[in-house]
Design a protein around this motif. Structure first.
Motif, PDB file in Angstrom:
ATOM      1  N   VAL A  72      14.169  -3.483 -10.584  1.00  0.00           N
ATOM      2  CA  VAL A  72      13.079  -3.264  -9.641  1.00  0.00           C
ATOM      3  C   VAL A  72      12.057  -4.368  -9.873  1.00  0.00           C
ATOM      4  O   VAL A  72      11.588  -4.556 -11.000  1.00  0.00           O
ATOM      5  CB  VAL A  72      12.423  -1.885  -9.842  1.00  0.00           C
ATOM      6  CG1 VAL A  72      11.234  -1.712  -8.899  1.00  0.00           C
ATOM      7  CG2 VAL A  72      13.440  -0.769  -9.626  1.00  0.00           C
ATOM      8  N   TRP A  73      11.729  -5.108  -8.799  1.00  0.00           N
ATOM      9  CA  TRP A  73      10.727  -6.167  -8.861  1.00  0.00           C
ATOM     10  C   TRP A  73       9.478  -5.692  -8.133  1.00  0.00           C
ATOM     11  O   TRP A  73       9.557  -5.173  -7.015  1.00  0.00           O
ATOM     12  CB  TRP A  73      11.254  -7.438  -8.206  1.00  0.00           C
ATOM     13  CG  TRP A  73      12.359  -8.089  -8.986  1.00  0.00           C
ATOM     14  CD1 TRP A  73      13.690  -7.811  -8.924  1.00  0.00           C
ATOM     15  CD2 TRP A  73      12.224  -9.119  -9.964  1.00  0.00           C
ATOM     16  NE1 TRP A  73      14.399  -8.604  -9.795  1.00  0.00           N
ATOM     17  CE2 TRP A  73      13.517  -9.418 -10.438  1.00  0.00           C
ATOM     18  CE3 TRP A  73      11.131  -9.824 -10.467  1.00  0.00           C
ATOM     19  CZ2 TRP A  73      13.747 -10.385 -11.408  1.00  0.00           C
ATOM     20  CZ3 TRP A  73      11.353 -10.798 -11.433  1.00  0.00           C
ATOM     21  CH2 TRP A  73      12.643 -11.071 -11.893  1.00  0.00           C
ATOM     22  N   ILE A  74       8.341  -5.890  -8.758  1.00  0.00           N
ATOM     23  CA  ILE A  74       7.070  -5.400  -8.224  1.00  0.00           C
ATOM     24  C   ILE A  74       6.121  -6.590  -8.074  1.00  0.00           C
ATOM     25  O   ILE A  74       5.981  -7.398  -8.993  1.00  0.00           O
ATOM     26  CB  ILE A  74       6.443  -4.356  -9.165  1.00  0.00           C
ATOM     27  CG1 ILE A  74       7.438  -3.221  -9.421  1.00  0.00           C
ATOM     28  CG2 ILE A  74       5.139  -3.812  -8.591  1.00  0.00           C
ATOM     29  CD1 ILE A  74       7.082  -2.363 -10.628  1.00  0.00           C
ATOM     30  N   ALA A 131       8.812  -9.278  -5.604  1.00  0.00           N
ATOM     31  CA  ALA A 131       9.388  -8.516  -4.498  1.00  0.00           C
ATOM     32  C   ALA A 131       9.048  -9.118  -3.148  1.00  0.00           C
ATOM     33  O   ALA A 131       9.535  -8.644  -2.123  1.00  0.00           O
ATOM     34  CB  ALA A 131       8.894  -7.074  -4.551  1.00  0.00           C
ATOM     35  N   THR A 155      11.471  -9.935  -0.133  1.00  0.00           N
ATOM     36  CA  THR A 155      12.144  -8.890   0.630  1.00  0.00           C
ATOM     37  C   THR A 155      11.202  -7.818   1.124  1.00  0.00           C
ATOM     38  O   THR A 155      11.482  -7.154   2.105  1.00  0.00           O
ATOM     39  CB  THR A 155      13.226  -8.210  -0.225  1.00  0.00           C
ATOM     40  OG1 THR A 155      12.643  -7.758  -1.452  1.00  0.00           O
ATOM     41  CG2 THR A 155      14.360  -9.172  -0.530  1.00  0.00           C
ATOM     42  N   ALA A 156      10.066  -7.630   0.440  1.00  0.00           N
ATOM     43  CA  ALA A 156       9.200  -6.505   0.785  1.00  0.00           C
ATOM     44  C   ALA A 156       8.358  -6.809   2.017  1.00  0.00           C
ATOM     45  O   ALA A 156       7.971  -7.954   2.256  1.00  0.00           O
ATOM     46  CB  ALA A 156       8.278  -6.190  -0.393  1.00  0.00           C
ATOM     47  N   THR A 178       3.660 -10.227 -11.329  1.00  0.00           N
ATOM     48  CA  THR A 178       4.943  -9.554 -11.123  1.00  0.00           C
ATOM     49  C   THR A 178       5.226  -8.645 -12.308  1.00  0.00           C
ATOM     50  O   THR A 178       4.960  -9.016 -13.455  1.00  0.00           O
ATOM     51  CB  THR A 178       6.094 -10.573 -11.002  1.00  0.00           C
ATOM     52  OG1 THR A 178       5.860 -11.412  -9.872  1.00  0.00           O
ATOM     53  CG2 THR A 178       7.444  -9.901 -10.853  1.00  0.00           C
ATOM     54  N   TYR A 204       7.184  -3.244  -3.827  1.00  0.00           N
ATOM     55  CA  TYR A 204       8.273  -3.412  -4.785  1.00  0.00           C
ATOM     56  C   TYR A 204       9.605  -3.384  -4.037  1.00  0.00           C
ATOM     57  O   TYR A 204       9.685  -2.980  -2.872  1.00  0.00           O
ATOM     58  CB  TYR A 204       8.226  -2.365  -5.901  1.00  0.00           C
ATOM     59  CG  TYR A 204       8.523  -0.943  -5.506  1.00  0.00           C
ATOM     60  CD1 TYR A 204       9.821  -0.442  -5.510  1.00  0.00           C
ATOM     61  CD2 TYR A 204       7.496  -0.064  -5.163  1.00  0.00           C
ATOM     62  CE1 TYR A 204      10.091   0.865  -5.169  1.00  0.00           C
ATOM     63  CE2 TYR A 204       7.750   1.251  -4.828  1.00  0.00           C
ATOM     64  CZ  TYR A 204       9.056   1.718  -4.827  1.00  0.00           C
ATOM     65  OH  TYR A 204       9.310   3.023  -4.499  1.00  0.00           O
ATOM     66  N   ALA A 205      10.646  -3.846  -4.716  1.00  0.00           N
ATOM     67  CA  ALA A 205      11.989  -3.860  -4.148  1.00  0.00           C
ATOM     68  C   ALA A 205      12.968  -3.431  -5.227  1.00  0.00           C
ATOM     69  O   ALA A 205      12.941  -3.955  -6.344  1.00  0.00           O
ATOM     70  CB  ALA A 205      12.353  -5.246  -3.627  1.00  0.00           C
ATOM     71  N   GLY A 244      16.559  -5.491  -4.396  1.00  0.00           N
ATOM     72  CA  GLY A 244      16.330  -6.273  -3.194  1.00  0.00           C
ATOM     73  C   GLY A 244      16.005  -5.464  -1.958  1.00  0.00           C
ATOM     74  O   GLY A 244      15.693  -6.037  -0.912  1.00  0.00           O
ATOM     75  N   PRO A 254      13.484  -3.320   0.067  1.00  0.00           N
ATOM     76  CA  PRO A 254      12.036  -3.134   0.000  1.00  0.00           C
ATOM     77  C   PRO A 254      11.623  -1.677   0.078  1.00  0.00           C
ATOM     78  O   PRO A 254      12.269  -0.839   0.697  1.00  0.00           O
ATOM     79  CB  PRO A 254      11.519  -3.914   1.216  1.00  0.00           C
ATOM     80  CG  PRO A 254      12.676  -3.965   2.147  1.00  0.00           C
ATOM     81  CD  PRO A 254      13.901  -4.005   1.297  1.00  0.00           C
TER      82      PRO A 254
END
Length: 263
Positions: A137-139, A143, A146-147, A175, A238-239, A242, A244
């Protein structure tokens, strides 16, 4: 002989997933296996197709990138279903790389036909709506590609309030990443640390900093735990693998050994 149902998002990665399935299906059928393809209208539909195939006793193939892998993982988590991953576009398959899956169709077919399923962890993410991930999970800025809240996720830093297994931390950066598997761009654990693994029952958590023209670096210590809550002092998208999601806060929890994967 295994019976396979391949779940494909025909629009993903310029149809790279669908293209990857053609030679693989040929190799599987040549060995005597039954292969059918289901083309999804989106990730929600893909989850429904995966559940239906697993309920019929078929081995489910997630065809494409990490988003499809995480979607299928969530639909099959904590069941007896068996899953295989079919990498699509190069650079969008962090989980496949982490599992050491071959890219050549003949080699992957051999693994899917004769490999034994082994358990891996699945990440459940509870925000405005629950989702699942296999990779990370990328925040925030991580992100942004894609978000929908791309403008909110500039490299301007935020104060992240992160609670890991009940212990609170505060770190500033642009991030935050919660890694269930090794992912490009995510910081590696210190040499003395256990590293990021898909079968260790834990998440690696880091906050990243840096700005335009400066290298991204880890802010503070790498954190590790099974349950993580993330909040911030400003809106942050976040995603999950990938895909969103609206934004923080979120709570992520590891489901240990929840998915049986051929690898």
């Amino acid at each position: 002989m295994r019976r396979f149902t391949a779940i494909v998002n025909p629009a993903a990665g310029r149809a790279a997933g669908a293209a990857a399935l053609i030679p693989l299906a040929r190799a599987l059928r040549g060995a005597g296996a039954q292969v059918e393809a289901e083309y999804s209208r989106g990730f929600g539909h893909a989850a429904e197709l995966a559940e239906r195939a697993a309920g019929a006793g078929r081995t489910v193939l997630a065809v494409g990138g990490d988003g499809m892998a995480g979607t299928v993982a969530g639909s099959l988590a904590e069941t007896d279903a068996v899953c295989g991953l079919v990498p699509g576009a190069v650079g969008r398959n962090a989980v496949a790389r982490a599992l050491g899956l071959p890219r050549a169709s003949e080699e992957l077919a051999e693994l899917l036909l004769h490999g034994e399923p082994r358990p891996v962890d699945v990440l459940r993410v509870d925000g405005e709506a629950p989702s699942f991930a296999l990779g990370a999970v990328w925040i925030g800025a991580g992100a942004a590609r894609t978000a929908p809240g791309r403008a909110l996720a500039s490299r301007r830093s935020a104060l992240f309030r992160i609670t890991v297994d009940g212990t609170p931390y505060e770190m500033r950066g642009h991030t935050a990443v919660l890694a269930n598997a090794p992912c490009p761009g995510a910081p590696a654990a210190p040499d003395s640390g256990p590293g990021v693994r898909l079968d260790d029952g834990a998440l690696e958590v880091a906050v990243l900093g840096g700005g335009p023209g400066r290298p991204t670096r880890t802010r503070g210590e790498m954190l590790r735990g099974r349950s993580v809550r993330v909040e911030a002092d400003r809106p942050m998208p976040y995603a999950a693998d990938g895909i969103p999601a609206p934004g923080l806060p979120l709570t992520a929890r590891v489901l240990p050994a929840a998915l049986r994967v051929l690898h």
